[in-house]
Design a protein around this motif. Structure first.
Motif, PDB file in Angstrom:
ATOM      1  N   ALA A  96     -13.206 -12.818  -0.715  1.00  0.00           N
ATOM      2  CA  ALA A  96     -13.146 -11.691   0.218  1.00  0.00           C
ATOM      3  C   ALA A  96     -12.484 -12.092   1.535  1.00  0.00           C
ATOM      4  CB  ALA A  96     -14.556 -11.156   0.470  1.00  0.00           C
ATOM      5  N   SER A  97     -12.750 -13.297   1.990  1.00  0.00           N
ATOM      6  CA  SER A  97     -12.159 -13.763   3.252  1.00  0.00           C
ATOM      7  C   SER A  97     -10.651 -13.953   3.131  1.00  0.00           C
ATOM      8  CB  SER A  97     -12.829 -15.066   3.698  1.00  0.00           C
ATOM      9  OG  SER A  97     -14.194 -14.843   3.977  1.00  0.00           O
ATOM     10  N   VAL A  98     -10.202 -14.517   2.006  1.00  0.00           N
ATOM     11  CA  VAL A  98      -8.760 -14.675   1.799  1.00  0.00           C
ATOM     12  C   VAL A  98      -8.101 -13.301   1.703  1.00  0.00           C
ATOM     13  CG1 VAL A  98      -6.969 -15.514   0.207  1.00  0.00           C
ATOM     14  CG2 VAL A  98      -8.944 -16.955   0.756  1.00  0.00           C
ATOM     15  N   MET A  99      -8.755 -12.385   0.983  1.00  0.00           N
ATOM     16  CA  MET A  99      -8.220 -11.021   0.884  1.00  0.00           C
ATOM     17  C   MET A  99      -8.124 -10.375   2.265  1.00  0.00           C
ATOM     18  SD  MET A  99      -7.671  -9.882  -2.338  1.00  0.00           S
ATOM     19  CE  MET A  99      -7.718  -8.161  -2.000  1.00  0.00           C
ATOM     20  N   ALA A 100      -9.159 -10.539   3.065  1.00  0.00           N
ATOM     21  CA  ALA A 100      -9.178  -9.919   4.392  1.00  0.00           C
ATOM     22  C   ALA A 100      -8.123 -10.526   5.313  1.00  0.00           C
ATOM     23  CB  ALA A 100     -10.570 -10.046   5.015  1.00  0.00           C
ATOM     24  N   LEU A 101      -7.984 -11.839   5.294  1.00  0.00           N
ATOM     25  CA  LEU A 101      -6.982 -12.489   6.152  1.00  0.00           C
ATOM     26  C   LEU A 101      -5.553 -12.128   5.749  1.00  0.00           C
ATOM     27  CD1 LEU A 101      -8.623 -15.992   6.612  1.00  0.00           C
ATOM     28  CD2 LEU A 101      -8.227 -14.275   8.397  1.00  0.00           C
ATOM     29  N   THR A 102      -5.288 -12.147   4.448  1.00  0.00           N
ATOM     30  CA  THR A 102      -3.943 -11.774   4.008  1.00  0.00           C
ATOM     31  C   THR A 102      -3.707 -10.284   4.242  1.00  0.00           C
ATOM     32  OG1 THR A 102      -4.721 -11.516   1.712  1.00  0.00           O
ATOM     33  CG2 THR A 102      -3.705 -13.631   2.312  1.00  0.00           C
ATOM     34  N   GLY A 103      -4.743  -9.480   4.063  1.00  0.00           N
ATOM     35  CA  GLY A 103      -4.615  -8.051   4.335  1.00  0.00           C
ATOM     36  C   GLY A 103      -4.324  -7.771   5.801  1.00  0.00           C
ATOM     37  N   LEU A 104      -4.965  -8.527   6.684  1.00  0.00           N
ATOM     38  CA  LEU A 104      -4.701  -8.363   8.117  1.00  0.00           C
ATOM     39  C   LEU A 104      -3.251  -8.721   8.440  1.00  0.00           C
ATOM     40  CD1 LEU A 104      -6.038  -7.705  10.882  1.00  0.00           C
ATOM     41  CD2 LEU A 104      -6.344 -10.171  11.146  1.00  0.00           C
ATOM     42  N   ALA A 105      -2.751  -9.789   7.824  1.00  0.00           N
ATOM     43  CA  ALA A 105      -1.354 -10.167   8.028  1.00  0.00           C
ATOM     44  C   ALA A 105      -0.424  -9.066   7.527  1.00  0.00           C
ATOM     45  CB  ALA A 105      -1.055 -11.486   7.320  1.00  0.00           C
ATOM     46  N   HIS A 127      -2.195 -11.896  -1.592  1.00  0.00           N
ATOM     47  CA  HIS A 127      -3.164 -10.797  -1.503  1.00  0.00           C
ATOM     48  C   HIS A 127      -3.349 -10.147  -2.889  1.00  0.00           C
ATOM     49  CE1 HIS A 127      -5.426  -7.841   0.826  1.00  0.00           C
ATOM     50  NE2 HIS A 127      -4.820  -6.875   0.156  1.00  0.00           N
ATOM     51  N   LYS A 128      -2.249  -9.877  -3.565  1.00  0.00           N
ATOM     52  CA  LYS A 128      -2.325  -9.262  -4.900  1.00  0.00           C
ATOM     53  C   LYS A 128      -2.964 -10.212  -5.909  1.00  0.00           C
ATOM     54  CE  LYS A 128       1.568  -6.075  -4.556  1.00  0.00           C
ATOM     55  NZ  LYS A 128       2.913  -5.750  -5.068  1.00  0.00           N
ATOM     56  N   PHE A 129      -2.625 -11.489  -5.833  1.00  0.00           N
ATOM     57  CA  PHE A 129      -3.192 -12.485  -6.743  1.00  0.00           C
ATOM     58  C   PHE A 129      -4.714 -12.569  -6.566  1.00  0.00           C
ATOM     59  CE2 PHE A 129      -4.392 -16.975  -7.546  1.00  0.00           C
ATOM     60  CZ  PHE A 129      -4.052 -17.049  -8.884  1.00  0.00           C
ATOM     61  N   MET A 130      -5.165 -12.609  -5.310  1.00  0.00           N
ATOM     62  CA  MET A 130      -6.595 -12.709  -5.036  1.00  0.00           C
ATOM     63  C   MET A 130      -7.342 -11.431  -5.403  1.00  0.00           C
ATOM     64  SD  MET A 130      -7.001 -15.778  -4.159  1.00  0.00           S
ATOM     65  CE  MET A 130      -8.690 -15.807  -3.595  1.00  0.00           C
ATOM     66  N   ALA A 131      -6.644 -10.297  -5.408  1.00  0.00           N
ATOM     67  CA  ALA A 131      -7.287  -9.029  -5.771  1.00  0.00           C
ATOM     68  C   ALA A 131      -7.856  -9.084  -7.184  1.00  0.00           C
ATOM     69  CB  ALA A 131      -6.290  -7.880  -5.635  1.00  0.00           C
ATOM     70  N   THR A 132      -7.165  -9.770  -8.079  1.00  0.00           N
ATOM     71  CA  THR A 132      -7.661  -9.912  -9.449  1.00  0.00           C
ATOM     72  C   THR A 132      -9.018 -10.609  -9.455  1.00  0.00           C
ATOM     73  OG1 THR A 132      -5.386 -10.084 -10.225  1.00  0.00           O
ATOM     74  CG2 THR A 132      -7.097 -10.847 -11.730  1.00  0.00           C
ATOM     75  N   PHE A 133      -9.145 -11.669  -8.668  1.00  0.00           N
ATOM     76  CA  PHE A 133     -10.415 -12.393  -8.598  1.00  0.00           C
ATOM     77  C   PHE A 133     -11.498 -11.558  -7.920  1.00  0.00           C
ATOM     78  CE2 PHE A 133      -7.202 -15.716  -8.944  1.00  0.00           C
ATOM     79  CZ  PHE A 133      -7.680 -16.389 -10.057  1.00  0.00           C
ATOM     80  N   MET A 134     -11.103 -10.752  -6.934  1.00  0.00           N
ATOM     81  CA  MET A 134     -12.083  -9.900  -6.251  1.00  0.00           C
ATOM     82  C   MET A 134     -12.646  -8.867  -7.220  1.00  0.00           C
ATOM     83  SD  MET A 134     -13.237  -9.640  -3.042  1.00  0.00           S
ATOM     84  CE  MET A 134     -14.876  -9.590  -3.694  1.00  0.00           C
ATOM     85  N   LEU A 138     -16.513  -8.674  -8.376  1.00  0.00           N
ATOM     86  CA  LEU A 138     -17.316  -7.462  -8.200  1.00  0.00           C
ATOM     87  C   LEU A 138     -17.862  -6.954  -9.530  1.00  0.00           C
ATOM     88  CD1 LEU A 138     -15.186  -5.584  -5.529  1.00  0.00           C
ATOM     89  CD2 LEU A 138     -17.417  -6.681  -5.195  1.00  0.00           C
ATOM     90  N   ALA A 139     -17.015  -6.925 -10.553  1.00  0.00           N
ATOM     91  CA  ALA A 139     -17.467  -6.458 -11.870  1.00  0.00           C
ATOM     92  C   ALA A 139     -18.550  -7.388 -12.432  1.00  0.00           C
ATOM     93  CB  ALA A 139     -16.285  -6.379 -12.835  1.00  0.00           C
ATOM     94  N   GLY A 140     -18.336  -8.693 -12.315  1.00  0.00           N
ATOM     95  CA  GLY A 140     -19.329  -9.649 -12.802  1.00  0.00           C
ATOM     96  C   GLY A 140     -20.633  -9.558 -12.041  1.00  0.00           C
ATOM     97  N   HIS A 141     -20.547  -9.354 -10.740  1.00  0.00           N
ATOM     98  CA  HIS A 141     -21.736  -9.250  -9.897  1.00  0.00           C
ATOM     99  C   HIS A 141     -22.574  -8.023 -10.292  1.00  0.00           C
ATOM    100  CE1 HIS A 141     -23.269 -11.413  -6.427  1.00  0.00           C
ATOM    101  NE2 HIS A 141     -23.689 -10.272  -5.912  1.00  0.00           N
ATOM    102  N   VAL A 142     -21.902  -6.899 -10.464  1.00  0.00           N
ATOM    103  CA  VAL A 142     -22.598  -5.676 -10.879  1.00  0.00           C
ATOM    104  C   VAL A 142     -23.184  -5.855 -12.274  1.00  0.00           C
ATOM    105  CG1 VAL A 142     -22.264  -3.250 -11.501  1.00  0.00           C
ATOM    106  CG2 VAL A 142     -21.284  -4.135  -9.377  1.00  0.00           C
ATOM    107  N   ALA A 143     -22.404  -6.416 -13.188  1.00  0.00           N
ATOM    108  CA  ALA A 143     -22.883  -6.613 -14.557  1.00  0.00           C
ATOM    109  C   ALA A 143     -24.118  -7.508 -14.591  1.00  0.00           C
ATOM    110  CB  ALA A 143     -21.770  -7.207 -15.429  1.00  0.00           C
ATOM    111  N   MET A 144     -24.115  -8.585 -13.818  1.00  0.00           N
ATOM    112  CA  MET A 144     -25.284  -9.475 -13.802  1.00  0.00           C
ATOM    113  C   MET A 144     -26.495  -8.782 -13.176  1.00  0.00           C
ATOM    114  SD  MET A 144     -24.606 -12.091 -15.504  1.00  0.00           S
ATOM    115  CE  MET A 144     -26.032 -13.088 -15.162  1.00  0.00           C
TER     116      MET A 144
END
Length: 165
Positions: A96-105, A127-134, A138-144
């Motif tokens: 999330a932090s990498v997504m947020a920093l790249t998104g801010l840029a 940003h796009k690459f990290m979106a896949t992991f995000m 999120l899906a794994g977190h909800v599923a668990m």
């Protein structure tokens, strides 16, 4: 999400969706900044090593111990302070932090017409690459969470205060 492209007219829905994405990203960046401030000011009960155990042999040993039942397809109701829970949350916070920093840029680096410099294009790729992991996180977190609730751990009930005492 697609950023505006030079010389390509966006539909009103695309343009509004992109602006909503930008605003949402700016809000998430602010929330993460507050969270990091809170975390780094000593409010994390077990310290940063709880979120980032990868640099400690002892902490990694605890994470691996927590994972042993999972390898046998057994899910225990671990405490919220478990080493595995901390490591998983640390991974999510990192992504999330990498997504947020790249998104801010990108927020500041993309012109209204969609023009980007070469470094901003590289940041967009990250940003796009990290979106896949995000999304996977999120899906794994909800599923668990749903799985824990289903097998009787009441994780979601406690989280959303659905248990009346």
């Amino acid at each position: 999400m697609q950023a505006p492209k030079p010389d390509k007219v966006m539909t009103p829905l695309q343009a509004e969706s992109f602006q909503f994405h930008r605003l949402g990203g700016a809000i998430v960046f602010g929330l993460l900044l507050i969270h990091w401030g809170w975390t780094l000011s000593g409010h994390l009960p077990n310290g940063l090593g709880h979120l980032f155990p990868w640099f400690s042999r002892d902490k990694m040993k605890k994470v691996l111990e927590d994972m042993q039942p999972l390898l046998k397809f057994k899910i225990r109701d671990l405490p919220k302070t478990s080493a595995l829970a901390g490591a998983v949350h640390g991974l999510g916070l990192t992504v999330a932090s990498v997504m947020a920093l790249t998104g801010l840029a990108l927020f500041f680096g993309i012109s209204p017409e969609g023009r980007m410099s070469t470094p901003v294009h590289l940041i967009e790729s990250i940003h796009k690459f990290m979106a896949t992991f995000m999304w996977a996180y999120l899906a794994g977190h909800v599923a668990m969470g749903v799985l824990h609730q289903y097998i009787g751990h009441r994780t979601l009930s406690e989280m959303f205060n659905l248990i009346r005492k």
